[in-house]
Design an enzyme around this catalytic site. Sequence first.
Site, PDB file in Angstrom:
ATOM      1  CG  PHE A 126      -2.003   1.011   1.138  1.00  0.00           C
ATOM      2  CD1 PHE A 126      -3.112   0.811   0.323  1.00  0.00           C
ATOM      3  CD2 PHE A 126      -1.908   2.204   1.833  1.00  0.00           C
ATOM      4  CE1 PHE A 126      -4.108   1.764   0.217  1.00  0.00           C
ATOM      5  CE2 PHE A 126      -2.905   3.166   1.732  1.00  0.00           C
ATOM      6  CZ  PHE A 126      -4.008   2.959   0.923  1.00  0.00           C
ATOM      7  CG  ASP A 195       0.496  -2.613   6.834  1.00  0.00           C
ATOM      8  OD1 ASP A 195      -0.565  -3.031   7.329  1.00  0.00           O
ATOM      9  OD2 ASP A 195       0.565  -1.562   6.173  1.00  0.00           O
ATOM     10  CE1 TYR A 220      -9.585   2.034   6.885  1.00  0.00           C
ATOM     11  CE2 TYR A 220      -8.659   3.235   8.735  1.00  0.00           C
ATOM     12  CZ  TYR A 220      -8.611   2.879   7.414  1.00  0.00           C
ATOM     13  OH  TYR A 220      -7.603   3.347   6.615  1.00  0.00           O
ATOM     14  CE  LYS A 221      -7.244  -1.374   5.553  1.00  0.00           C
ATOM     15  NZ  LYS A 221      -7.839  -0.761   4.359  1.00  0.00           N
ATOM     16  NE  ARG A 369      -9.580  -3.869  -1.452  1.00  0.00           N
ATOM     17  CZ  ARG A 369      -8.904  -3.026  -0.670  1.00  0.00           C
ATOM     18  NH1 ARG A 369      -7.580  -3.147  -0.541  1.00  0.00           N
ATOM     19  NH2 ARG A 369      -9.509  -2.052  -0.045  1.00  0.00           N
TER      20      ARG A 369
END
Lengths: 410, 410
Positions: A126, A195, A220-221, A369
Site C-alpha cells: 500500500f 503491516d 476499520y477494516k 476488490r
Amino acid sequence: MGLSREDCVRLDREDPLAFARERFVIPAGVNYLDGNSLGALPRGVSERVRHVVDEEWGVGLIRSWNQAGWYAAPGRIGARIAPLLGAAPHQVTVTETISINLFKLLVAAARLRPNRRKIVAELGNFPSDNHIVDSVCRMLGLTPVYVTAGEIADAVDDDTAVAELSHVNYRTAEIQDMAAVTAAIHAKGALVVWDLAHSTGAVEFSLDDARADFAVGCGYKFLNGGPGAPSHVYVAERHLAAVDQPLTGWFGHAAPFAFAHEFARAEGIRSMLCSTPQMLSTAALEAALDAFDGVSMREVQAKGRALGDLMIRLYDERLADLGCGLSASRDGSRRGNHVSITHPNGFQIMQALIARGIIGDFRAPDVMRFGFGALYVRFVDIFDAVQGVEDLLRSGEWRDVPPPNANDVT
Amino acid sequence: MGLSREDCVRLDREDPLAFARERFVIPAGVNYLDGNSLGALPRGVSERVRHVVDEEWGVGLIRSWNQAGWYAAPGRIGARIAPLLGAAPHQVTVTETISINLFKLLVAAARLRPNRRKIVAELGNFPSDNHIVDSVCRMLGLTPVYVTAGEIADAVDDDTAVAELSHVNYRTAEIQDMAAVTAAIHAKGALVVWDLAHSTGAVEFSLDDARADFAVGCGYKFLNGGPGAPSHVYVAERHLAAVDQPLTGWFGHAAPFAFAHEFARAEGIRSMLCSTPQMLSTAALEAALDAFDGVSMREVQAKGRALGDLMIRLYDERLADLGCGLSASRDGSRRGNHVSITHPNGFQIMQALIARGIIGDFRAPDVMRFGFGALYVRFVDIFDAVQGVEDLLRSGEWRDVPPPNANDVT
C-alpha cells in the site's frame, strides 16, 4: 455444469459461522463486500457510543478519564485485540493511525540498529507505507530499498536496519509466510515491521510464534471499528524496554501528570502512545470487538478462504472469458480474505455494481476488490456479486458511468 | 464589603451571553469549570453522532466517504474554525492531535530554514510541546533552546529556524502579544509556531493579522468537541505551496486513489493531513461548533475576562489569607479564560471540590485550575467555586482525600 445460486444457499445453510451475521447491521438491498475498506456496523456499537456521548462525556465530563476507563482504553483494547494477532496482551495497544504508528516503529527500529543504513520495504505495498519509509529515510539519512515481498528476505543484508512489508497484500491478498520471512530477516541481524492492515480479523497468524519484532494494524477494516477507527500497534516483549519512538507526547510519558520538562518514556507498550485518544472512535472500536466473541481466527480464515475459493470458481465459470483478469492466488492457503478481479474499465464497472447495491471497492488502475468480512458475508452474496459483474459486462451498462475522478474516494 | 452571591446572580441576569448556556448539556449538581481540559457537551452533538453511526456508517457504509462528506470533513471543519482564529478559511484543517501536528510543523519549518541550527521554545510551556521540540531536534540534529515566553523574542537569533510557544499559558493563562512576538521572530529571519491550546474558542486573536506562520490548536477544550477531539492546524497562505511535512500519509497525497509509489503532496492545507480521520470524533467536533453560531470571539473573551476578574476579586476577599496563591495575571487584557490558584495541597482540595460537584482540574505540583467555558459558565458558578474552596480550607475537610497518584488523570 456450473455452480448455481441454490448451491450457494446450501453452503450458507451448512456454514458454522452463519450465526455471526446476526451480530451486524446489514442494510436491506446491500450486498456488502467491502469489509477491507470499512467493515459493517456491529450491533451494540451505536448504544455504546451513545452512552459515551450522553453519559460519560455529558454527565461524567472530565471525571470519565478515570471513572469511565478512558485513560486505560488504549491498553485495554490492545489486550483484547492481541489474541487475534497471536500475541500476549501486554504487547499491543490502540492508538492513532497505521501511517503514524509505522513512522514511530521505523524510527524506533532504526535506533535499535544505529550502524545500519538501509530500510528494505515492499514494492507493491500500500503506497502510504512506502511514503512513510521514504520520509523516515530522509529524516534519518538512511537509504530505502524497494523489492517485491517475495524478494525481501534476499534483499536484507548486514547494512539493513529494518524491513517493512505487508502480511497480506492489499491488491492480491497474497499472504507472506510470517515466520519464515521474519527468520530470514533476523538471520541478517535486521528487524521487521509487519503491516497487518488486511490481516487482523481476517486470517490466522501469530506474531509471537513468528518472533515478529513490530507490527501495525487497522481498526476499520476487518475489525469493523468504524470509519477511521484507531490503529493497533505491537511491540514484542523483548523490545518493550528499549523501544524509543519519536512522537513523544504526554500519553507516552511515564508520569504525564507530573508535568515535568523532561520526557521520560512510559513503561511497556504505553510508550507507543503519543496523544489523548479520540475517545468516541476508540469506544466504537472497543464495542465492535464483541462481534469476535467466541469465534476463532481459524474459523474466520476458513470461511474467508471458502468464500474466496467460491469467487474464483465463479470467476472461471462466468468472467474469465469476458475480458476480466484474476489478481489473486488460486492457492487458498496463500490468500487472505479478499479477491481482486481486474478489468480495464474496473472503475466504471464497480460504480455500476455499487449502484445496484453490490459494494466492493476499486483500486487504481484496474482492480475491483471484493473483501469478505467472514462474520457476515454469505456464499450467496459471492454468487450475486459475480452474477452482477457478468450481467454488467454482457449488457455493457457500465458504460453509463462516467470515468474516474482521482479525488473520489473509491 | 465583599461581593455576595446575589451580586453574582445579578451579573448573570445582565450577561449578554447568558442565552448560550442553553446550547449545552450541564448535568444537575455540577458546577463545571474545567472547560480547558474537556468542554461540556453541546446540544445536538449526540444526535449528530448517532446519525453518523446508524445512518452514515450503518447504512451508507463505504459510500459515506463521498456521499456523507467524510472525505471533505477535515477542510470543511477547518474552514469553520478559521474565523475563531482570525484566519482565512483555506489555511486551516482538522486532523490528529496537537503533538502530532506540532511535530509536522516544526519539521516543515526547519526545512524552510535549512541552514539554521536552533529551535527556540518556551520554558514553562505545556511539557509535551517541549518533548516534541526535543524529538524534532534529535532527529534533525538541531539544538533546542528553552527560555520563558517573555524571553523568546530576544533569544531568537540568525541561527534560529523556528520558535514555538503558547499564545495562552496552560497554567498562568498569560496571553502573549502574538503580533509583536511574531514580528520580533521574523525580524531575525526565523519562523513561528503558535500553540493555541488555551486560545481557540477562549480569546480573540488573529493569526492572519499577526502574520503568524503556523499554529496548532485543540478540539476538546474550549471548542467542546468531545474527549480527544481532533486538533486543528494553520499554515499561512504564503507557506502553503512550500510546506513539506514528514508524516506523509495517503490523506496528504495529491492523488490518494491513484495508488502511486511516489509521494506527491496535496495542494494547499490538505498536505497537512496524514491518515484517514477518526470520523466519529471528527463529526462530534463539527456538530459542537454550532454552539459558536452568532457569537463573536470578542464577546466570548469579554465574558471570560469578566469571569476571571470576578474570581480574582473573590480570591482576594476570601482565599488570599488562607494559604492560597494566585498564578494568574491581574491584568485581564493579558489573561486568557482560566485562573489558577495555588495551594500546597491543591490536589486534595481539588478532589474534595470535585466530590462536591465543583469541577476544575489540578496541574502538578500545586495548581488548581478553573477554566471558563464562557458560553456556559455563569458568574454565580464562580462565586460557588470560591466559596467551595473557602469552606474546604476553613473546615480542613480536604484532608480526608488521599494524596495524589502520578497515574491518575487529574
